[in-house]
Design a protein around this motif. Structure first.
Motif, PDB file in Angstrom:
ATOM      1  N   VAL A  41      -0.602 -21.437  -1.152  1.00 19.58           N
ATOM      2  CA  VAL A  41      -0.426 -22.857  -0.854  1.00 19.58           C
ATOM      3  C   VAL A  41      -0.164 -23.093   0.633  1.00 19.58           C
ATOM      4  N   SER A  42      -0.794 -24.130   1.148  1.00 19.77           N
ATOM      5  CA  SER A  42      -0.513 -24.594   2.506  1.00 19.77           C
ATOM      6  C   SER A  42      -0.138 -26.077   2.445  1.00 19.77           C
ATOM      7  N   PHE A  43       0.269 -26.612   3.581  1.00 19.69           N
ATOM      8  CA  PHE A  43       0.734 -27.991   3.625  1.00 19.69           C
ATOM      9  C   PHE A  43       0.288 -28.644   4.929  1.00 19.69           C
ATOM     10  N   ILE A  44      -0.147 -29.900   4.817  1.00 19.25           N
ATOM     11  CA  ILE A  44      -0.547 -30.688   5.985  1.00 19.25           C
ATOM     12  C   ILE A  44       0.187 -32.017   5.948  1.00 19.25           C
ATOM     13  N   THR A  45       0.765 -32.405   7.060  1.00 18.15           N
ATOM     14  CA  THR A  45       1.399 -33.718   7.153  1.00 18.15           C
ATOM     15  C   THR A  45       0.901 -34.470   8.380  1.00 18.15           C
ATOM     16  N   THR A  46       0.852 -35.790   8.251  1.00 20.93           N
ATOM     17  CA  THR A  46       0.564 -36.646   9.408  1.00 20.93           C
ATOM     18  C   THR A  46       1.830 -37.413   9.805  1.00 20.93           C
ATOM     19  N   ALA A  47       2.977 -36.843   9.469  1.00 18.85           N
ATOM     20  CA  ALA A  47       4.266 -37.481   9.760  1.00 18.85           C
ATOM     21  C   ALA A  47       4.764 -37.177  11.171  1.00 18.85           C
ATOM     22  N   GLY A  48       3.995 -36.438  11.962  1.00 24.99           N
ATOM     23  CA  GLY A  48       4.408 -36.123  13.322  1.00 24.99           C
ATOM     24  C   GLY A  48       5.361 -34.940  13.418  1.00 24.99           C
ATOM     25  N   VAL A  49       5.356 -34.062  12.419  1.00 24.63           N
ATOM     26  CA  VAL A  49       6.247 -32.897  12.389  1.00 24.63           C
ATOM     27  C   VAL A  49       5.664 -31.778  13.253  1.00 24.63           C
ATOM     28  N   HIS A  50       6.549 -31.128  14.010  1.00 20.79           N
ATOM     29  CA  HIS A  50       6.157 -29.970  14.818  1.00 20.79           C
ATOM     30  C   HIS A  50       7.384 -29.132  15.131  1.00 20.79           C
ATOM     31  N   PHE A  98       8.057 -33.282   4.860  1.00 17.40           N
ATOM     32  CA  PHE A  98       7.503 -31.944   5.068  1.00 17.40           C
ATOM     33  C   PHE A  98       8.342 -30.959   4.248  1.00 17.40           C
ATOM     34  N   PRO A  99       8.086 -30.853   2.942  1.00 13.40           N
ATOM     35  CA  PRO A  99       8.979 -30.118   2.027  1.00 13.40           C
ATOM     36  C   PRO A  99       8.916 -28.594   2.154  1.00 13.40           C
ATOM     37  N   ILE A 100       9.159 -28.128   3.326  1.00 17.81           N
ATOM     38  CA  ILE A 100       9.062 -26.697   3.609  1.00 17.81           C
ATOM     39  C   ILE A 100      10.099 -25.894   2.821  1.00 17.81           C
ATOM     40  N   SER A 101      11.311 -26.418   2.689  1.00 14.03           N
ATOM     41  CA  SER A 101      12.350 -25.704   1.930  1.00 14.03           C
ATOM     42  C   SER A 101      11.977 -25.615   0.458  1.00 14.03           C
ATOM     43  N   SER A 102      11.501 -26.717  -0.114  1.00 10.66           N
ATOM     44  CA  SER A 102      11.121 -26.730  -1.536  1.00 10.66           C
ATOM     45  C   SER A 102       9.954 -25.787  -1.805  1.00 10.66           C
ATOM     46  N   LEU A 103       8.980 -25.777  -0.925  1.00  9.39           N
ATOM     47  CA  LEU A 103       7.826 -24.889  -1.124  1.00  9.39           C
ATOM     48  C   LEU A 103       8.240 -23.420  -1.011  1.00  9.39           C
ATOM     49  N   ASN A 104       9.108 -23.109  -0.061  1.00  9.83           N
ATOM     50  CA  ASN A 104       9.608 -21.730   0.037  1.00  9.83           C
ATOM     51  C   ASN A 104      10.390 -21.361  -1.218  1.00  9.83           C
ATOM     52  N   HIS A 105      11.176 -22.291  -1.740  1.00  8.25           N
ATOM     53  CA  HIS A 105      11.941 -22.050  -2.971  1.00  8.25           C
ATOM     54  C   HIS A 105      11.001 -21.785  -4.154  1.00  8.25           C
ATOM     55  N   LEU A 106       9.941 -22.603  -4.278  1.00  7.35           N
ATOM     56  CA  LEU A 106       8.970 -22.409  -5.363  1.00  7.35           C
ATOM     57  C   LEU A 106       8.292 -21.039  -5.270  1.00  7.35           C
ATOM     58  N   ALA A 107       8.001 -20.603  -4.055  1.00  5.42           N
ATOM     59  CA  ALA A 107       7.385 -19.278  -3.872  1.00  5.42           C
ATOM     60  C   ALA A 107       8.378 -18.166  -4.218  1.00  5.42           C
ATOM     61  N   GLU A 108       9.643 -18.330  -3.785  1.00  3.33           N
ATOM     62  CA  GLU A 108      10.669 -17.323  -4.097  1.00  3.33           C
ATOM     63  C   GLU A 108      10.886 -17.195  -5.599  1.00  3.33           C
ATOM     64  N   LYS A 109      10.821 -18.313  -6.310  1.00  2.00           N
ATOM     65  CA  LYS A 109      11.040 -18.317  -7.763  1.00  2.00           C
ATOM     66  C   LYS A 109       9.770 -17.992  -8.546  1.00  2.00           C
ATOM     67  N   LYS A 110       8.680 -17.686  -7.812  1.00  2.00           N
ATOM     68  CA  LYS A 110       7.392 -17.311  -8.414  1.00  2.00           C
ATOM     69  C   LYS A 110       6.764 -18.448  -9.225  1.00  2.00           C
ATOM     70  N   ILE A 112       4.938 -20.716  -7.690  1.00  4.21           N
ATOM     71  CA  ILE A 112       3.629 -20.665  -7.052  1.00  4.21           C
ATOM     72  C   ILE A 112       3.478 -19.243  -6.520  1.00  4.21           C
ATOM     73  N   GLY A 113       2.239 -18.831  -6.293  1.00  7.75           N
ATOM     74  CA  GLY A 113       2.007 -17.452  -5.863  1.00  7.75           C
ATOM     75  C   GLY A 113       2.703 -17.115  -4.557  1.00  7.75           C
ATOM     76  N   LYS A 114       2.226 -17.721  -3.491  1.00  5.14           N
ATOM     77  CA  LYS A 114       2.849 -17.506  -2.188  1.00  5.14           C
ATOM     78  C   LYS A 114       2.401 -18.611  -1.248  1.00  5.14           C
ATOM     79  N   LEU A 115       3.077 -18.669  -0.127  1.00  6.59           N
ATOM     80  CA  LEU A 115       2.722 -19.652   0.886  1.00  6.59           C
ATOM     81  C   LEU A 115       1.768 -19.025   1.891  1.00  6.59           C
TER      82      LEU A 115
END
Length: 157
Positions: A41-50, A98-110, A112-115
């Motif tokens: 999984v990847s993620f794209i935002t147009t919220a101006g995050v960097h 930009f739910p980076i923490s949630s996506l990392n959590h989902l990957a850690e808990k298996k 989702i496969g991986k980020l």
């Protein structure tokens, strides 16, 4: 007065670009034939995050640039450069756009496969649709293919 003239001009250019390029078709989205626990999984935002260390977006000029954000980045190392939406909640917790923490959590808990190694930050105010279609999107697509991403999640600003 100059700012109002500049905004008026950008709106006219944006409308022209949308009329010219807005009807282009993108590839048909494919159905995923893998279970979620195998997805990359990847993620794209147009919220101006960097990343804080990255060059901020040039909001006034309608920056079409892409910022590459490692998917394992600490949210404390991220910031938002955008003035066309209320960023007050996102400034407190970037995860709301930009739910980076949630996506990392989902990957850690298996769940989702991986980020994928890379997530992407953009700024949503891009009146130069031609630059978006011919510069920004090809950069992202090339990298998504290189990283063999199965699913891309999107978040507007």
């Amino acid at each position: 007065m100059i700012v109002k003239i500049k905004e008026w001009l950008f709106k006219r250019v944006a409308l022209k670009m949308i009329k010219k390029h807005g009807s282009k078709q993108v590839e048909t989205l494919a159905a995923i034939d893998k279970p979620m626990d195998k997805w990359k999984v990847s993620f794209i935002t147009t919220a101006g995050v960097h990343l804080k260390e990255d060059e901020p977006f040039d909001v006034d000029s309608g920056d079409w640039g892409v910022r590459f954000i490692p998917s394992h980045s600490d949210p404390k190392n991220l910031e938002i450069t955008h003035t066309h939406y209320d960023t007050s909640s996102a400034d407190k917790d970037v995860n709301c756009v930009f739910p980076i923490s949630s996506l990392n959590h989902l990957a850690e808990k298996k769940r989702i496969g991986k980020l994928a190694p890379t997530f992407y930050g953009m700024m949503g105010y891009i009146p130069r649709v031609d630059k978006l279609l011919n510069v920004s999107i090809p950069i992202i697509l090339e990298n998504l293919k290189k990283e063999k991403v199965d699913v891309v999640l999107l978040s507007p600003g």
